[in-house]
Design a protein around this motif. Structure first.
Motif, PDB file in Angstrom:
ATOM      1  N   HIS A  22      34.941  32.827  33.564  1.00  0.00           N
ATOM      2  CA  HIS A  22      35.516  31.495  33.789  1.00  0.00           C
ATOM      3  C   HIS A  22      36.974  31.423  33.371  1.00  0.00           C
ATOM      4  CE1 HIS A  22      33.319  31.825  29.959  1.00  0.00           C
ATOM      5  NE2 HIS A  22      34.406  31.265  29.436  1.00  0.00           N
ATOM      6  N   ARG A  23      37.350  32.160  32.323  1.00  0.00           N
ATOM      7  CA  ARG A  23      38.707  32.083  31.801  1.00  0.00           C
ATOM      8  C   ARG A  23      39.650  33.080  32.469  1.00  0.00           C
ATOM      9  NH1 ARG A  23      38.921  31.884  26.281  1.00  0.00           N
ATOM     10  NH2 ARG A  23      41.048  32.691  26.199  1.00  0.00           N
ATOM     11  N   ALA A  24      39.118  33.940  33.286  1.00  0.00           N
ATOM     12  CA  ALA A  24      39.926  34.989  33.918  1.00  0.00           C
ATOM     13  C   ALA A  24      39.410  35.233  35.330  1.00  0.00           C
ATOM     14  CB  ALA A  24      39.873  36.259  33.086  1.00  0.00           C
ATOM     15  N   GLY A  39      38.381  46.530  28.406  1.00  0.00           N
ATOM     16  CA  GLY A  39      38.400  45.726  29.621  1.00  0.00           C
ATOM     17  C   GLY A  39      39.302  44.514  29.506  1.00  0.00           C
ATOM     18  N   MET A  40      39.730  44.018  30.652  1.00  0.00           N
ATOM     19  CA  MET A  40      40.584  42.836  30.700  1.00  0.00           C
ATOM     20  C   MET A  40      40.304  42.061  31.975  1.00  0.00           C
ATOM     21  SD  MET A  40      44.761  42.689  30.695  1.00  0.00           S
ATOM     22  CE  MET A  40      45.647  41.233  31.255  1.00  0.00           C
ATOM     23  N   GLY A  41      40.149  40.748  31.833  1.00  0.00           N
ATOM     24  CA  GLY A  41      40.096  39.848  32.970  1.00  0.00           C
ATOM     25  C   GLY A  41      41.371  39.024  32.986  1.00  0.00           C
ATOM     26  N   ARG A  42      41.826  38.632  34.158  1.00  0.00           N
ATOM     27  CA  ARG A  42      43.145  38.025  34.267  1.00  0.00           C
ATOM     28  C   ARG A  42      43.122  36.709  35.034  1.00  0.00           C
ATOM     29  NH1 ARG A  42      48.238  40.003  37.620  1.00  0.00           N
ATOM     30  NH2 ARG A  42      49.876  38.817  36.576  1.00  0.00           N
ATOM     31  N   LEU A  43      43.796  35.719  34.491  1.00  0.00           N
ATOM     32  CA  LEU A  43      44.199  34.515  35.200  1.00  0.00           C
ATOM     33  C   LEU A  43      45.668  34.706  35.547  1.00  0.00           C
ATOM     34  CD1 LEU A  43      43.679  31.497  36.082  1.00  0.00           C
ATOM     35  CD2 LEU A  43      44.541  30.866  33.822  1.00  0.00           C
ATOM     36  N   LYS A  44      45.983  34.787  36.803  1.00  0.00           N
ATOM     37  CA  LYS A  44      47.345  35.123  37.210  1.00  0.00           C
ATOM     38  C   LYS A  44      48.273  33.923  37.053  1.00  0.00           C
ATOM     39  CE  LYS A  44      46.232  38.808  40.510  1.00  0.00           C
ATOM     40  NZ  LYS A  44      46.399  39.285  41.900  1.00  0.00           N
ATOM     41  N   ILE A  45      49.264  34.076  36.167  1.00  0.00           N
ATOM     42  CA  ILE A  45      50.255  33.026  35.927  1.00  0.00           C
ATOM     43  C   ILE A  45      51.665  33.569  36.113  1.00  0.00           C
ATOM     44  CG2 ILE A  45      51.242  31.527  34.142  1.00  0.00           C
ATOM     45  CD1 ILE A  45      48.410  31.120  33.104  1.00  0.00           C
ATOM     46  N   GLY A 417      39.352  27.588  34.004  1.00  0.00           N
ATOM     47  CA  GLY A 417      40.302  28.556  34.511  1.00  0.00           C
ATOM     48  C   GLY A 417      41.741  28.107  34.450  1.00  0.00           C
ATOM     49  N   ILE A 418      42.118  27.386  33.367  1.00  0.00           N
ATOM     50  CA  ILE A 418      43.513  27.023  33.174  1.00  0.00           C
ATOM     51  C   ILE A 418      43.950  27.462  31.778  1.00  0.00           C
ATOM     52  CG2 ILE A 418      43.378  25.069  34.757  1.00  0.00           C
ATOM     53  CD1 ILE A 418      43.323  23.202  32.346  1.00  0.00           C
ATOM     54  N   ARG A 517      31.679  28.623  38.428  1.00  0.00           N
ATOM     55  CA  ARG A 517      33.097  28.302  38.372  1.00  0.00           C
ATOM     56  C   ARG A 517      33.957  29.530  38.620  1.00  0.00           C
ATOM     57  NH1 ARG A 517      32.708  25.558  34.032  1.00  0.00           N
ATOM     58  NH2 ARG A 517      32.263  23.676  35.180  1.00  0.00           N
ATOM     59  N   SER A 518      33.373  30.718  38.519  1.00  0.00           N
ATOM     60  CA  SER A 518      34.186  31.940  38.557  1.00  0.00           C
ATOM     61  C   SER A 518      33.624  32.968  39.527  1.00  0.00           C
ATOM     62  CB  SER A 518      34.259  32.539  37.152  1.00  0.00           C
ATOM     63  OG  SER A 518      34.666  31.582  36.219  1.00  0.00           O
ATOM     64  N   SER A 519      33.089  32.498  40.643  1.00  0.00           N
ATOM     65  CA  SER A 519      32.441  33.428  41.563  1.00  0.00           C
ATOM     66  C   SER A 519      33.411  34.471  42.085  1.00  0.00           C
ATOM     67  CB  SER A 519      31.824  32.656  42.734  1.00  0.00           C
ATOM     68  OG  SER A 519      32.818  31.895  43.404  1.00  0.00           O
ATOM     69  N   ARG A 520      34.688  34.101  42.225  1.00  0.00           N
ATOM     70  CA  ARG A 520      35.659  35.068  42.722  1.00  0.00           C
ATOM     71  C   ARG A 520      35.769  36.258  41.786  1.00  0.00           C
ATOM     72  NH1 ARG A 520      41.131  32.813  42.972  1.00  0.00           N
ATOM     73  NH2 ARG A 520      40.404  31.503  41.275  1.00  0.00           N
ATOM     74  N   SER A 521      35.855  35.971  40.480  1.00  0.00           N
ATOM     75  CA  SER A 521      36.071  37.062  39.542  1.00  0.00           C
ATOM     76  C   SER A 521      34.821  37.897  39.360  1.00  0.00           C
ATOM     77  CB  SER A 521      36.528  36.509  38.191  1.00  0.00           C
ATOM     78  OG  SER A 521      35.534  35.710  37.631  1.00  0.00           O
ATOM     79  N   ILE A 522      33.642  37.250  39.365  1.00  0.00           N
ATOM     80  CA  ILE A 522      32.412  38.017  39.172  1.00  0.00           C
ATOM     81  C   ILE A 522      32.224  38.997  40.318  1.00  0.00           C
ATOM     82  CG2 ILE A 522      29.907  37.807  39.139  1.00  0.00           C
ATOM     83  CD1 ILE A 522      30.168  35.403  37.441  1.00  0.00           C
TER      84      ILE A 522
END
Length: 545
Positions: A22-24, A39-45, A417-418, A517-522
């Motif tokens: 959800h956060r990335a 590992g790393m998940g990313r929210l692109k800013i 996701g903000i 909320r995070s289907s794209r990242s999963i």
């Protein structure tokens, strides 16, 4: 807003990232080396185009990173002057090159909010670190030779057997700090880094920042602070995506709004009847929090983030102003005692018949249980640091209570996701605020005196006339009560936490809240697993010329 996950001697890091998706929601990747996964998940800013940032690799170093280095442009310019070359416009590349150039001395140069894991594959050493205020979270599990770490403690669930524990700090302050409600699960403290030697198993926790009072020209203090805040806000709007402001109409958000023109502002109206929605959403709120927080602000922050997430990826807010500039009403009784002792020093023997020592009064006001002596032990070092109780109370809250506010702000923003950014927690503003004399914070019944003066100079007197009220819900009123005791509320949160985490009922449902909320990242988790031979973006020592 990003996510970090890692494991030494076993662990499913992809699954840990999935739980935090959800956060990335935009990208993820896993590095695998002998005995370690990172590992790393990313929210692109920042830098929406470069590849190989998640995690970032260069010259045998692997960096998994959550947060923003706000002065990355200035640092990149300095590093270029030292001969470094850059292949991206991201702050993560700047952070890694800062480490390569200065090592632990780089912490003196960083102005930002961050939590990161940096692995040196040659030396087999791992560094975990958090920013000065602790805006970005970083938990770790340590038992025997098993070592896991993650942005959110919920990521450990299913990786190891988690055993609940009674926590004295939680019982007294109604939130966790350093220790948690799980045995063997801890937080990296703010302004600290943990070094881990994978070859020997040795771990050392060290501080990299301690407050040192700086000099301030009191004749120009207002102008200096205003200039600092203008720049703190400016560098926090460095973003390749839309941003906005949590706006309440109080002193802090009004000042931020006055110093920068925000297109998007988000307001929580506590006069609305939120009762039904609160009870419908509270389990989701508790799941995202990781551990209960005895503040009525969590749900309002949830709703604000829900609103903001529909329009922006970054929000600014006013956390930190109360601690730095004497903004809490509970400071007033002790502040008035201090003022009387200063004005009438020969009468202190009389005042002492009525008042108790400053530290005792503050401990009683702060404690949320009968264990006042424990609070006194916790705040004692901070009262020893300052000559006045106003600064001491603020710094004690900065270290002991503000972590709960930052926990709520981070988790509620991350749920949608903000990313939340706090200009008052700029390291320059922190060091300025705690160096101010107390009369520029509290004078009589006026609080945040220096911030008030900035607003008055700008013709903004309206927020100064309102009674201070925190971001809250009218929970006790829903129960037909007139007091502000939080006992029933905290019991509700603990019951929900017990249901979700300890009894495991609702755990699958909780995962689905994040997944929806995070289907794209999963769908992307596991697409890019990096190994020492296959990782993109690998750089050599020649990138320094």
């Amino acid at each position: 807003m990003c996510s970090i996950a890692g494991a030494v001697n076993g662990g499913n890091v992809e699954r840990m990232l999935e739980i935090q998706a959800h956060r990335a929601p935009d990208e993820s990747g896993v590095y695998r080396g002998p005995g370690i996964e990172l590992g790393m998940g990313r929210l692109k800013i920042l830098d929406l185009k470069s590849e190989g940032l998640c995690p970032y690799r260069e010259d045998g170093l692997v960096l998994s990173y959550n947060g923003e280095i706000y002065n990355y442009i200035e640092l990149r310019r300095e590093l270029r002057g030292l001969g470094w070359r850059f292949r991206t416009t991201s702050d993560i590349e700047v952070l890694l090159k800062c480490w390569r150039q200065w090592g632990v001395r780089m912490f003196d140069k960083l102005n930002g909010m961050f939590a990161f894991a940096l692995y040196d594959s040659r030396k087999k050493k791992l560094i975990l670190a958090r920013d000065i205020a602790g805006e970005k979270p970083l938990y770790y599990y340590a038992r025997g030779d098993r070592f896991l770490f993650a942005s959110e403690a919920k990521a450990f669930n299913g990786q190891v057997a988690l055993t609940p524990r009674r926590d004295r700090f939680f019982d007294v302050f109604q939130h966790c700090r350093v220790t948690t409600l799980w045995r063997d699960v801890y937080e990296i403290p703010a302004a600290h880094y943990l070094s881990c030697d994978l070859a020997t198993g040795e771990r050392k926790l060290r501080p990299y920042w301690e407050f040192k009072k700086r000099s301030i020209n009191l004749k120009t203090a207002r102008e200096e602070l205003e200039a600092l805040l203008v720049d703190a806000i400016k560098i926090r709007t460095r973003s390749d995506v839309p941003y906005g402001l949590y706006y309440s109409g109080g002193i802090d958000s009004t000042l931020i709004s006055a110093l920068f023109n925000f297109r998007h502002k988000f307001y929580f109206d506590d006069a609305r009847n939120w009762k039904a929605n609160f009870y419908n959403e509270i389990e989701k709120v508790v799941w995202h929090l990781d551990f209960p927080v005895g503040s009525l602000s969590a749900y309002p922050l949830w709703k604000l983030a829900e609103m903001a997430g529909k329009q922006v990826k970054v929000v600014l807010s006013g956390e930190g102003a109360d601690e730095l500039f004497g903004g809490y009403v509970r400071y007033l009784p002790i502040a008035r005692e201090y003022e009387m002792n200063k004005k009438y020093p020969s009468y202190q023997y009389l005042f002492n018949k009525f008042y108790s020592p400053y530290i005792d009064g503050f401990s009683r006001i702060t404690a949320r249980s009968d264990d006042v002596e424990f609070v006194r032990e916790q705040v004692k070092p901070y009262f020893a640091m300052f000559d006045d109780p106003i600064s001491a109370m603020g710094f004690a809250d900065f270290k002991l209570v503000m972590p709960s506010l930052l926990q709520m702000g981070d988790r509620m923003a991350g749920a949608f996701g903000i990313e939340n950014r706090c200009p008052f927690l700029d390291r320059r503003v922190i060091e300025f605020g705690f160096s101010l004399p107390p009369e520029l914070k509290i004078n009589g019944l006026d609080q945040k005196v220096i911030l008030r003066n900035i607003l008055l100079r700008r013709g903004l007197a309206a927020p100064l006339r309102f009674e201070k009220s925190g971001l809250s819900i009218r929970f006790n009123k829903w129960l037909g009560r007139k007091d502000w005791d939080r006992g029933v509320y905290v019991s509700l949160l603990k019951d929900k936490w017990d249901k979700i985490y300890r009894q495991r009922r609702g755990w699958a449902g909780a995962i689905s809240w994040s997944a929806q909320r995070s289907s794209r990242s999963i769908s992307r988790i596991g697409q890019r697993a990096m190994t020492p031979r296959s990782a993109p973006g690998r750089a050599s020592r020649r990138d320094r010329t």
